[in-house]
Design a protein around this motif. Structure first.
Motif, PDB file in Angstrom:
ATOM      1  N   ILE A  55      -1.699  -9.971   7.446  1.00  0.00           N
ATOM      2  CA  ILE A  55      -1.926  -8.555   7.734  1.00  0.00           C
ATOM      3  C   ILE A  55      -3.296  -8.114   7.249  1.00  0.00           C
ATOM      4  CG2 ILE A  55      -0.973  -6.246   7.489  1.00  0.00           C
ATOM      5  CD1 ILE A  55       1.600  -7.575   6.480  1.00  0.00           C
ATOM      6  N   LEU A  56      -4.002  -7.359   8.088  1.00  0.00           N
ATOM      7  CA  LEU A  56      -5.233  -6.699   7.676  1.00  0.00           C
ATOM      8  C   LEU A  56      -5.039  -5.204   7.909  1.00  0.00           C
ATOM      9  CD1 LEU A  56      -8.315  -6.727   6.928  1.00  0.00           C
ATOM     10  CD2 LEU A  56      -8.746  -6.910   9.356  1.00  0.00           C
ATOM     11  N   PRO A  57      -4.626  -4.454   6.887  1.00  0.00           N
ATOM     12  CA  PRO A  57      -4.426  -3.014   7.091  1.00  0.00           C
ATOM     13  C   PRO A  57      -5.764  -2.282   7.092  1.00  0.00           C
ATOM     14  CG  PRO A  57      -3.494  -3.754   4.994  1.00  0.00           C
ATOM     15  CD  PRO A  57      -4.367  -4.833   5.509  1.00  0.00           C
ATOM     16  N   PRO A  98       7.855  -0.652  -0.888  1.00  0.00           N
ATOM     17  CA  PRO A  98       7.196   0.138   0.164  1.00  0.00           C
ATOM     18  C   PRO A  98       7.087   1.618  -0.219  1.00  0.00           C
ATOM     19  CG  PRO A  98       8.867  -1.277   1.115  1.00  0.00           C
ATOM     20  CD  PRO A  98       9.042  -1.350  -0.372  1.00  0.00           C
ATOM     21  N   LEU A 113      -8.891  -2.593  -1.708  1.00  0.00           N
ATOM     22  CA  LEU A 113      -8.630  -3.976  -2.087  1.00  0.00           C
ATOM     23  C   LEU A 113      -8.703  -4.033  -3.603  1.00  0.00           C
ATOM     24  CD1 LEU A 113     -10.978  -5.690   0.482  1.00  0.00           C
ATOM     25  CD2 LEU A 113      -8.504  -5.537   0.600  1.00  0.00           C
ATOM     26  N   GLY A 122      -7.923   1.301   6.091  1.00  0.00           N
ATOM     27  CA  GLY A 122      -7.904   2.483   5.245  1.00  0.00           C
ATOM     28  C   GLY A 122      -7.177   2.296   3.930  1.00  0.00           C
ATOM     29  N   VAL A 123      -7.095   1.079   3.438  1.00  0.00           N
ATOM     30  CA  VAL A 123      -6.509   0.860   2.113  1.00  0.00           C
ATOM     31  C   VAL A 123      -7.568   0.202   1.233  1.00  0.00           C
ATOM     32  CG1 VAL A 123      -4.139   0.632   2.869  1.00  0.00           C
ATOM     33  CG2 VAL A 123      -5.598  -1.375   2.785  1.00  0.00           C
ATOM     34  N   ALA A 135      -4.836 -13.958  -2.942  1.00  0.00           N
ATOM     35  CA  ALA A 135      -3.919 -13.813  -1.819  1.00  0.00           C
ATOM     36  C   ALA A 135      -3.147 -15.111  -1.586  1.00  0.00           C
ATOM     37  CB  ALA A 135      -4.672 -13.405  -0.562  1.00  0.00           C
ATOM     38  N   TRP A 186      -1.071  -2.976  -1.576  1.00  0.00           N
ATOM     39  CA  TRP A 186      -0.528  -3.509  -0.319  1.00  0.00           C
ATOM     40  C   TRP A 186      -0.549  -5.033  -0.305  1.00  0.00           C
ATOM     41  CZ3 TRP A 186      -2.968  -6.783   3.045  1.00  0.00           C
ATOM     42  CH2 TRP A 186      -4.353  -6.937   2.896  1.00  0.00           C
ATOM     43  N   LEU A 187      -1.532  -5.614  -1.029  1.00  0.00           N
ATOM     44  CA  LEU A 187      -1.634  -7.078  -1.017  1.00  0.00           C
ATOM     45  C   LEU A 187      -0.376  -7.707  -1.613  1.00  0.00           C
ATOM     46  CD1 LEU A 187      -3.555  -9.394  -0.277  1.00  0.00           C
ATOM     47  CD2 LEU A 187      -4.343  -9.382  -2.620  1.00  0.00           C
ATOM     48  N   LEU A 226       4.191   2.042  -2.532  1.00  0.00           N
ATOM     49  CA  LEU A 226       2.901   2.011  -1.837  1.00  0.00           C
ATOM     50  C   LEU A 226       2.631   3.363  -1.189  1.00  0.00           C
ATOM     51  CD1 LEU A 226       0.421   0.469  -0.850  1.00  0.00           C
ATOM     52  CD2 LEU A 226       1.708  -0.202   1.152  1.00  0.00           C
ATOM     53  N   THR A 234      -3.902   1.907  -3.455  1.00  0.00           N
ATOM     54  CA  THR A 234      -3.429   1.251  -2.232  1.00  0.00           C
ATOM     55  C   THR A 234      -3.736  -0.239  -2.194  1.00  0.00           C
ATOM     56  OG1 THR A 234      -5.436   2.056  -1.186  1.00  0.00           O
ATOM     57  CG2 THR A 234      -3.442   3.300  -0.776  1.00  0.00           C
ATOM     58  N   ALA A 235      -4.530  -0.738  -3.168  1.00  0.00           N
ATOM     59  CA  ALA A 235      -4.755  -2.185  -3.204  1.00  0.00           C
ATOM     60  C   ALA A 235      -3.437  -2.923  -3.401  1.00  0.00           C
ATOM     61  CB  ALA A 235      -5.724  -2.539  -4.328  1.00  0.00           C
ATOM     62  N   LEU A 257       2.527  -6.335  -1.615  1.00  0.00           N
ATOM     63  CA  LEU A 257       3.618  -6.059  -0.690  1.00  0.00           C
ATOM     64  C   LEU A 257       3.563  -7.010   0.500  1.00  0.00           C
ATOM     65  CD1 LEU A 257       5.941  -4.231  -0.381  1.00  0.00           C
ATOM     66  CD2 LEU A 257       4.462  -2.489   0.578  1.00  0.00           C
ATOM     67  N   SER A 258       2.359  -7.205   1.063  1.00  0.00           N
ATOM     68  CA  SER A 258       2.274  -7.988   2.291  1.00  0.00           C
ATOM     69  C   SER A 258       2.446  -9.474   2.021  1.00  0.00           C
ATOM     70  CB  SER A 258       0.937  -7.747   2.988  1.00  0.00           C
ATOM     71  OG  SER A 258      -0.085  -8.392   2.281  1.00  0.00           O
ATOM     72  N   THR A 259       2.128  -9.932   0.806  1.00  0.00           N
ATOM     73  CA  THR A 259       2.315 -11.353   0.517  1.00  0.00           C
ATOM     74  C   THR A 259       3.750 -11.645   0.112  1.00  0.00           C
ATOM     75  OG1 THR A 259       1.503 -10.916  -1.697  1.00  0.00           O
ATOM     76  CG2 THR A 259      -0.044 -11.879  -0.156  1.00  0.00           C
ATOM     77  N   LYS A 288       7.502 -11.885   5.956  1.00  0.00           N
ATOM     78  CA  LYS A 288       6.122 -11.788   5.483  1.00  0.00           C
ATOM     79  C   LYS A 288       5.452 -13.156   5.400  1.00  0.00           C
ATOM     80  CE  LYS A 288       6.787  -7.424   3.198  1.00  0.00           C
ATOM     81  NZ  LYS A 288       7.287  -6.762   1.984  1.00  0.00           N
ATOM     82  N   PRO A 324       2.628 -17.449  -8.370  1.00  0.00           N
ATOM     83  CA  PRO A 324       2.455 -16.000  -8.191  1.00  0.00           C
ATOM     84  C   PRO A 324       2.381 -15.268  -9.533  1.00  0.00           C
ATOM     85  CG  PRO A 324       4.045 -16.816  -6.613  1.00  0.00           C
ATOM     86  CD  PRO A 324       3.689 -17.980  -7.499  1.00  0.00           C
ATOM     87  N   ARG A 358       1.092 -16.022  -2.507  1.00  0.00           N
ATOM     88  CA  ARG A 358       2.032 -16.545  -1.530  1.00  0.00           C
ATOM     89  C   ARG A 358       2.637 -17.858  -1.972  1.00  0.00           C
ATOM     90  NH1 ARG A 358       2.376 -14.003   3.312  1.00  0.00           N
ATOM     91  NH2 ARG A 358       0.798 -12.423   3.777  1.00  0.00           N
ATOM     92  N   GLY A 377       6.218  -4.308   7.406  1.00  0.00           N
ATOM     93  CA  GLY A 377       6.929  -4.206   6.136  1.00  0.00           C
ATOM     94  C   GLY A 377       6.191  -3.446   5.064  1.00  0.00           C
ATOM     95  N   LEU A 378       5.127  -2.706   5.429  1.00  0.00           N
ATOM     96  CA  LEU A 378       4.404  -1.937   4.428  1.00  0.00           C
ATOM     97  C   LEU A 378       4.944  -0.516   4.308  1.00  0.00           C
ATOM     98  CD1 LEU A 378       0.669  -2.934   5.040  1.00  0.00           C
ATOM     99  CD2 LEU A 378       2.288  -3.892   3.413  1.00  0.00           C
ATOM    100  N   LEU A 379       5.587  -0.015   5.384  1.00  0.00           N
ATOM    101  CA  LEU A 379       6.059   1.368   5.392  1.00  0.00           C
ATOM    102  C   LEU A 379       7.470   1.371   5.960  1.00  0.00           C
ATOM    103  CD1 LEU A 379       5.304   4.440   5.112  1.00  0.00           C
ATOM    104  CD2 LEU A 379       4.634   4.326   7.503  1.00  0.00           C
TER     105      LEU A 379
END
Lengths: 523, 270
Positions: free
Chosen positions: B100-102, A513, B107, B104-105, B120, A356-357, A516, A353-354, A359-361, B95, A284, B124, B71-73
């Motif tokens: 997750i595929l959000p 969070p 990349l 309106g954000v 990605a 989020w990747l 973000l 907002t990119a 955060l989600s990983t 997680k 990572p 992980r 877990g994003l918000l």
């Protein structure tokens, strides 16, 4: 139809003022300032009338040419230019070409730059008031000159419209414009000394410009005042010819633009090139570093920081040449270390907002912080070393190297560590991904200013040990202090870097969070 | 045209170790933005192995609910569990189980498509060879191989959706949460994605999709929840929720707001 277009432009102008009271007050203050400057300009132009006619000619032709050039160049490099009457927006309406052209041309005059140019051009009449024939010529030429500005500017915009829709062109142009902007002081000073050193320079320049489309209309009244009526007539015909040619080209371009929607040419490329992702360790931390480094190489907002680096010594050289004191130039290394280290203090804001990747990983705060720090270290270490050693080597004071190296390394390591904490905790509005690095986003204000100022102060406090030792060395000349600076810079810098990564990582783990959510407000 | 199938099934470390626990449980999730209550106490139970549709009008709170569940918000109230793991108590473990595929954000769009999906995977903590192999599979399955080296910023909207989907699949999660996955995706790619998701559910994975295309949800999903104004109006299997009528009619009946008045008479051309 022409009246419709003009009314549309006026409505847009009025609505843009109505958006908020504070914006309106800002516009009024800005307008007052602009009016004041315009007033000064007009008064200056009228007073210019009492000068020698050669001087008048030089000032008007050179100044006027700069204005025309500005009208052509600014829309091409600036993406924030007024595109309210962008021809692309009229594609779906059936507006007859002739009326569209006239409407767009007149519409371009309505607006602050157009009105200012028009009034300033008309002030020429005041300049030539001692020569009635020249004053009449100035009145006519002023109108034609403004028309030329508008038509040339519109032609340039229409011509580059296919280019500006290409992302690569936007990226490159927003970078290129940084260079003259940073160097604007030295450039103006250089031109000024050019005028000072050779008095004939202005005469020659005005003579040449007077026969180019840029200066042709500005030179006509001067010819009339000198009694060279034939030359004046010749110039005027030439100018009108150029204007007609440009208008014709504009019409051709516009006709084509109306049936050719903007298209971003992209070359498709297959798989196989992982870039930095193939060179960094498959962890990572390594991935974050590879991503950040890719952005340093591809994103204009990061590239801007790199472009500035070689310009810093240039600027300092310029100021040193003015004051005659070159010792400050030796400190270019620590200054670049500071600039580069601080440049990641808004890293999460730049992700927008990119983020989020990450955060989600579930990437850990430690890996996130360390990766970003690693990327900026890879960029800045060689740059800081070169700019620390080179000035000392050139100025023949290599014996200062331990002290200077200690200062540079200390500032760099401490700065990266501190930035890692700041960007994990604070966000502020920065230019969005894909925007020009020069763009000031709305809502930039006190918070950004506060974070920057307090951040710089804290950073200054953190490097006090190195600073103290460096000063002790400079005062006493004892080389032991120099070596001590190097030692403290390396050791204390490393400690603070590690502490910064740890604290920043903990903050990140706790608040990712919220970060973000904070950056998603700015979109 | 044969649709590519992806040998995608949840990793053993995922849901199969706790086969009986529901894939996602939401209890009393609530979120307020200033004056507006976006989500007002949502309860949901998503059984493992289900294809769950989340439908609702624009601004109903679908995206906010899914962001809090993944877990994003951070929610103001309530809890969410993924296969029994509390999302906000043990975010890292939760997680690992989710893709997750959000909506309106952004990349990281200055990366190429291939780099983004690789990124990605590496984030992980997967090893390089597995990542490389799965990236190639995913790009092929989503018909992006020819554009793998193009920057994502130069992708069309549909391609961007697909590359984000690939990023969410790379670690073979046991629960997939997709917010508006079919928006601006062309019909052929949409059919391919549906096949991939169907085979994924068939192999034991769980999918949650939010959408406002009722027809799609009715055809694809076995469970559905209707959300409006931040609350769940109905939830259960598709047949339970729609009863005798079509899902679309039932949805309109639940949500209301149909404008039946005669209007725009001038628009008639005859």
């Amino acid at each position: 139809m022409v009246a419709h277009l003009l009314r549309l432009k006026l409505t847009l102008l009025r609505n843009s003022l109505k958006r908020s009271t504070w914006a309106l007050i800002g516009v009024i203050l800005g307008g007052l300032y602009g009016l004041g400057m315009l007033g000064l300009l007009i008064v200056g132009l009228v007073f210019l009338g009492s000068a020698d006619s050669t001087v008048i000619r030089n000032v008007l032709v050179i100044g006027g040419s700069v204005v025309v050039l500005g009208w052509i160049v600014v829309p091409m490099v600036s993406s924030g230019i007024d595109m309210t009457l962008d021809p692309a927006r009229f594609v779906t309406f059936a507006v007859p070409m002739r009326q569209l052209i006239i409407g767009l041309a007149l519409g371009a005059v309505i607006g602050i730059p157009g009105i200012v140019t028009l009034l300033a051009s008309l002030a020429q009449v005041g300049t030539w008031i001692r020569f009635p024939a020249a004053a009449v010529a100035a009145l006519i030429c002023a109108v034609f000159a403004v028309l030329l500005c508008v038509v040339a500017s519109r032609l340039a915009t229409t011509a580059v419209i296919s280019l500006t829709s290409s992302r690569r062109f936007k990226d490159v142009s927003s970078m290129v414009i940084l260079v003259p902007l940073i160097l604007v002081g030295p450039i103006i000073a250089g031109v000024a000394t050019g005028f000072e050193q050779s008095p004939g320079f202005a005469n020659e320049l005005a003579a040449i410009l007077g026969w180019t489309p840029l200066g042709v209309f500005w030179a006509v009244p001067a010819d009339v005042a000198d009694g060279a009526y034939l030359t004046a007539a010749l110039r005027f015909v030439l100018g009108v010819g150029v204007l007609a040619l440009l208008a014709w080209l504009w019409q051709l371009n516009l006709a084509r633009a109306l049936v050719t929607p903007a298209y971003n040419a992209v070359t498709r490329k297959g798989a196989g090139n992982l870039g930095f992702f193939g060179r960094f360790p498959a962890t990572p931390t390594g991935a974050v570093a590879a991503r950040a480094l890719t952005y340093w190489a591809r994103d204009p907002r990061y590239l801007g920081s790199i472009v500035i680096v070689p310009l810093v010594p240039l600027l300092m050289l310029f100021f040193a040449a003015q004051s005659g004191d070159y010792t400050l130039l030796n400190f270019v290394g620590p200054i670049i270390a500071f600039l580069l280290a601080w440049s990641i203090s808004a890293d999460i804001s730049y992700d927008n907002t990119a983020f989020w990747l990450h955060l989600s990983t579930g990437v850990s705060g430690r890996a996130d912080r360390a990766g970003r720090a690693l990327a900026v270290a890879v960029i800045s270490a060689p740059a800081v070393l070169v700019f620390t050693i080179a000035p000392l080597w050139i100025s023949g004071s290599l014996e200062d190297l331990p002290m200077m190296l200690g200062l540079s390394i200390g500032v760099l390591l401490t700065g990266i560590g501190f930035s890692s904490v700041v960007s994990a905790r604070y966000t502020y509005n920065v230019p969005l991904p894909g925007e020009s690095p020069l763009k000031t986003p709305p809502g930039t204000g006190f918070s950004m200013f506060a974070v920057q100022m307090i951040g710089w102060l804290v950073l200054l406090v953190l490097v006090i040990p190195e600073l103290g030792l460096a000063i002790a060395y400079l005062v006493t000349g004892n080389s032991a202090f120099g070596w001590l600076t190097l030692l403290v810079g390396c050791v204390l810098g490393t400690v603070l870097l590690l502490v910064g990564l740890k604290v920043g990582g903990q903050w990140y783990d706790r608040r990712a969070p919220e970060q973000l959510q904070a950056v998603s407000v700015n979109k | 045209m044969s649709s590519p199938t992806l040998p995608l099934s949840p990793d053993d470390a995922g849901g199969s170790s706790v086969p009986d626990s529901p894939a996602l449980v939401i209890r009393g999730l609530a979120k307020r933005f200033g004056e507006k209550i976006a989500v007002n106490g949502v309860d949901l139970d998503v059984p493992a192995g289900s294809f769950y549709g989340l439908v609702g009008p624009n601004g109903a709170g679908k995206t906010t609910t899914l962001s809090m569940a993944t877990g994003l918000l951070r929610p103001d109230h309530g809890q969410a569990w993924v296969h029994g793991v509390d999302v906000w108590e043990h975010p890292l473990e939760a997680k690992k189980l989710m893709g997750i595929l959000p909506d309106g954000v952004r990349l990281f769009d200055r990366l190429t498509g291939e780099q983004l999906v690789t990124y990605a995977g590496l984030l992980r903590g997967m090893d390089r060879d597995t990542v490389a192999e799965r990236v190639a599979d995913l790009l092929r399955a989503l018909d992006l191989t020819n554009d793998a080296g193009t920057l994502v910023v130069d992708y069309s909207a549909g391609m961007t959706k697909k590359i984000a989907l690939a990023s969410s699949l790379i670690h073979a999660p046991s629960l997939l949460v997709l917010d508006e996955p079919f928006e601006s995706v062309d019909p052929v790619s949409a059919a391919n994605i549906r096949d991939i998701l169907a085979s994924y559910v068939g192999s034991g994975g769980t999918v949650i999709v939010s959408s406002h295309v009722m027809d799609l949800v009715q055809r694809m999903c076995d469970h559905v929840a209707v959300i409006a104004a931040g609350t769940v109006l109905a939830a259960g299997t598709v047949d339970e929720v729609r009863g005798e009528s079509s899902l679309e009619d039932r949805f309109v009946e639940l949500v209301g707001g149909r404008n039946t008045a005669e209007g725009l008479t001038w628009l008639r051309t005859s």
